[in-house]
Design a protein around this motif. Sequence first.
Motif, PDB file in Angstrom:
ATOM      1  N   SER B  45       5.870  -5.423  -7.826  1.00 39.60           N
ATOM      2  CA  SER B  45       6.148  -4.050  -8.247  1.00 39.60           C
ATOM      3  C   SER B  45       7.465  -3.968  -9.005  1.00 39.60           C
ATOM      4  CB  SER B  45       6.217  -3.127  -7.030  1.00 39.60           C
ATOM      5  OG  SER B  45       4.970  -3.121  -6.366  1.00 39.60           O
ATOM      6  N   GLN B  87       2.209   2.067  -7.026  1.00 39.94           N
ATOM      7  CA  GLN B  87       1.675   1.500  -5.782  1.00 39.94           C
ATOM      8  C   GLN B  87       1.434   2.609  -4.755  1.00 39.94           C
ATOM      9  OE1 GLN B  87       3.881  -1.809  -4.325  1.00 39.94           O
ATOM     10  NE2 GLN B  87       2.689  -1.989  -2.457  1.00 39.94           N
ATOM     11  N   ASP B 163      -0.973  -0.995 -10.344  1.00 38.67           N
ATOM     12  CA  ASP B 163      -0.333  -1.551  -9.155  1.00 38.67           C
ATOM     13  C   ASP B 163      -1.179  -1.282  -7.907  1.00 38.67           C
ATOM     14  OD1 ASP B 163       1.389  -2.697  -7.372  1.00 38.67           O
ATOM     15  OD2 ASP B 163       3.161  -1.595  -8.037  1.00 38.67           O
ATOM     16  N   GLU B 164      -1.842  -2.308  -7.417  1.00 33.00           N
ATOM     17  CA  GLU B 164      -2.648  -2.239  -6.188  1.00 33.00           C
ATOM     18  C   GLU B 164      -3.629  -1.067  -6.194  1.00 33.00           C
ATOM     19  OE1 GLU B 164      -0.783  -3.024  -2.530  1.00 33.00           O
ATOM     20  OE2 GLU B 164       0.570  -4.518  -3.353  1.00 33.00           O
TER      21      GLU B 164
HETATM   22 MG   LIG Z   1       4.390  -3.739  -4.661  1.00 32.32          MG
END
Ligand SMILES: [Mg+2]
Lengths: 333, 242, 291
Positions: B45, B87, B163-164
């Motif tokens: 991240s 995230q 992100d994720e």
């Molecule tokens: Mg992360």
Amino acid sequence: MAGAARGTLTMRRRREILLGAAILVFLALLPLGVGNVYLRGLIVLTLLYAGLAQAWNILGGYCGQISLGHALYFGIGAYTSTLLLTRLGVSPLFGMFAGGVLSGGAAFLVGLPCFRLSGHYYVIATLVIGMMVALLAANWDFINAAQGITIPFHQESWTDLAFRTAILPFHYVMLAYAALIWLIAWLIEGSRWGFFWRAVKDDVAAARSLGISIYPSKLAAAAISGAATGIGGVLYAHYIGFIDPDSTLDLSLSVLIALPAVVGGIGTLWGPLLGAAVLIPVQQLSVAWLGSAAGGIDLMVYGALIMALALARPEGLVSFFQGRAREEAADHG
Amino acid sequence: MAEPLLAIRGISKSFGSVAANVDISFEVAPGEILGLIGPNGAGKSSLFNIIAGSIVPDRGEILFAGRRISGIGAVACARLGIGRTFQVVRSFDSMTVLENVMVGAFLHARRSAAAMRAAGEVIAFCGLAGRQDVPAHRLSPPDKRRLEIARALATRPRLLLLDEMLTGLTPTEAREGMQLVRDLRAQGITIIMVEHVMEVLLPLIDRAIVLDLGRKLLEGRPAEIVRHPDVIRAYLGDRYVA
Amino acid sequence: MSATLIAQVAIGGLLMGLVYAVVAAGLSLIFGLMDVVNFAHGALLMVAMYATLLIHRATGIDPLLQLPLVAALLFGAGVAIYRGLIARTLSVRVNAGMVQIFVTFGLSIFLVGAAEFLFGSDFQSINTSLLGGHSLAFGAIVLPLPLVASGIVALFVFLGLALLSRTEFGQALEATREDHEAVALIGIDRDRVFGIGWGIGTASVGIAGVMLANFYYIAPDVGTNFALIAYVTVALGGFGSIFGALVAGLMIGLVEALTALFIDPALKQIGIFMIYLAVLMIRPRGLFGQI
Ligand SMILES: [Mg+2]
Ligand SMILES: Nc1ncnc2c1ncn2[C@@H]1O[C@H](COP(=O)(O)OP(=O)(O)OP(=O)(O)O)[C@@H](O)[C@H]1O
């Protein structure tokens, strides 16, 4: 999904403008049904605060920057036009313009340092700057310091915004003001800037990731909000005919300007109007009915009302109506 | 490799005593889907934030379409065509889905009718068509992820950082998410995805970079990655290395 | 202007600054704990002053001896405010901060109105007390005893607050401040900690009220000015920092006194405001603020 289709943004905005127009017509006809001079005065004051609270809402509600220093812009408007008229004989119609520009500029200038601060630091900084100017004004002889300035009455005139006894002309002046600021808020809600400001309020990091510059957005909101507040100050000065630092620059005024928006529904189109329609009459009537009999009771009523509304309707009075609309949509959906 | 869309050169970043990224370099070709994998705290991240401009690296530079973008800030990066998701999902909670996405569309649109049209298309593309008037805070977690992607997509990015986005989804939802990513690529958008569950990522990506403790462990095609002893060690511990 | 006069004014300013610091510490404690700015803080100071006055009139107990009593009273008031008002705002999802500002603001208006209703708006004061009328002379520097005593009591309050952080409750306070949600998992009752935090915060302002009642006029709106200074003090010291409140309080007391001496008593707050704005331009989170 019929409910959803009907509830689209475009439809909602069309409904809002229609409702706005209907309310405007109603308010324009209202004095015909209200003969009592005191009540007419009360309505004028309510309209003024509906406009002021909406002006505050542009910065505080849409852009999320809670200012407790808006009296400053109100005061700048009031003093600008009053000085122009009493010292130079310039019509308030121009004073309105000058007051708006100066107070908008002041809001911009205040924003330059203050928008570097976050959260409560910003709130306290606006409060301090407002208090500082009030204190300086109360000691500045050029503007009659704490004695204030009286606007002498010569003759009835629209260009001087001077009317002997009739409150009626001011009803329409304040109605036009409140309607104008409402319309500005409505336009902002549908515009690029309005979307950016609300994004800034909701989530700064996400706003940045979509290419929105935070600082200029806040400055623009502040300038418009300040100018709109300043025009309210101009109108107030000519309505009352007397201004001093206490009545136009004090911290308590800053709170009074913000309060209807919060109680009615911060960041909403109808909140400031609703809040003003409830708060101003309660405040004024409790002073008139209770304040003279036993000092203090009026404040107790007012304070209790604010607490009760804030706790019962934390999302503002508008949530009464939204709640119902949502249920209806759910029924149809 | 063709002229890269993104070139990361020697990026390092520390937070206090924590070295989040250490001398990271790699390139991303236009149209590629790159996976960024690594265990918790590997610096994924952090690297995303550096690419998206919201964190200034201590050292190194980043070139996007040949332009140096390190240090220009998140706003400028977004305007140049880097879109991202977060995230921890960030939605504009006072707005509806449509309004959220319109914020993104306003990067290019001046008028609200144009923004609304653009947002509507993106919303349909991301599979949120039925929900456009729902307040963002009422969305389910997978729909919130879609909303974030739609919002970023509305800015018409050339590079999208995810992100994720698949984390915490049910297998069905994850499959739908993966389909969405393929559709995005079909639109010509270059994608970098962070995920620490490798299984979901590997079938999707063209190439992967593995980060561990802030360093680039290795870089390669999915099939090479899974067999690499370093990766097995980083993920499962030494005892699994044959 | 003699050096003695300047020294006397400066010391007097610092002593007053200690009182400001105590008022600010109460505000800062509550803020640091749960991110709420209490806009009724000044009204609570006023309540403490009237309580001191009434108890003094009814029983003749000297204000100084009333300290524990009024502090306990205000502690109770703080807990009650938390339970009755603030706890209900915590579940608000949107604009919670705004709602809290205005709930406490409504409370402030209510309390000021109640005082006006009960006691009228005339200035009152406590004329006969242990400390009243006496002064201390250090060479040529003469300081009123009530002010000196206030300063000393203020230091004890800060000592108490410093010791508090060593106690078990202090640790719970710290843990709650750091993570409101997680503390529940380690068996801390968040509601109780918040309630006691409010109690301690308002008890501090109660102590300041008792000491002020010794030498300051008492009126329904007496708290307004102190509250204003307290907000500036808290922001200057850094929201949530007790030590910051102490340092900022001293600075503000000093600057106020010197501005009054060298420039104009009517403009004494301008000095404070300027210092505050100058510091905030350099340190946007105040002198010792982290949040
Ligand atoms: Mg992360
Ligand atoms: N903004 C920040 N401030 C301070 N430390 C940070 C910041 N961002 C990241 N870090 C630290 O840098 C290290 C790498 O964090 P990062 O969030 O990049 O890891 P990650 O690979 O995304 O992990 P995860 O899979 O848990 O999301 C961590 O130790 C983290 O605490």
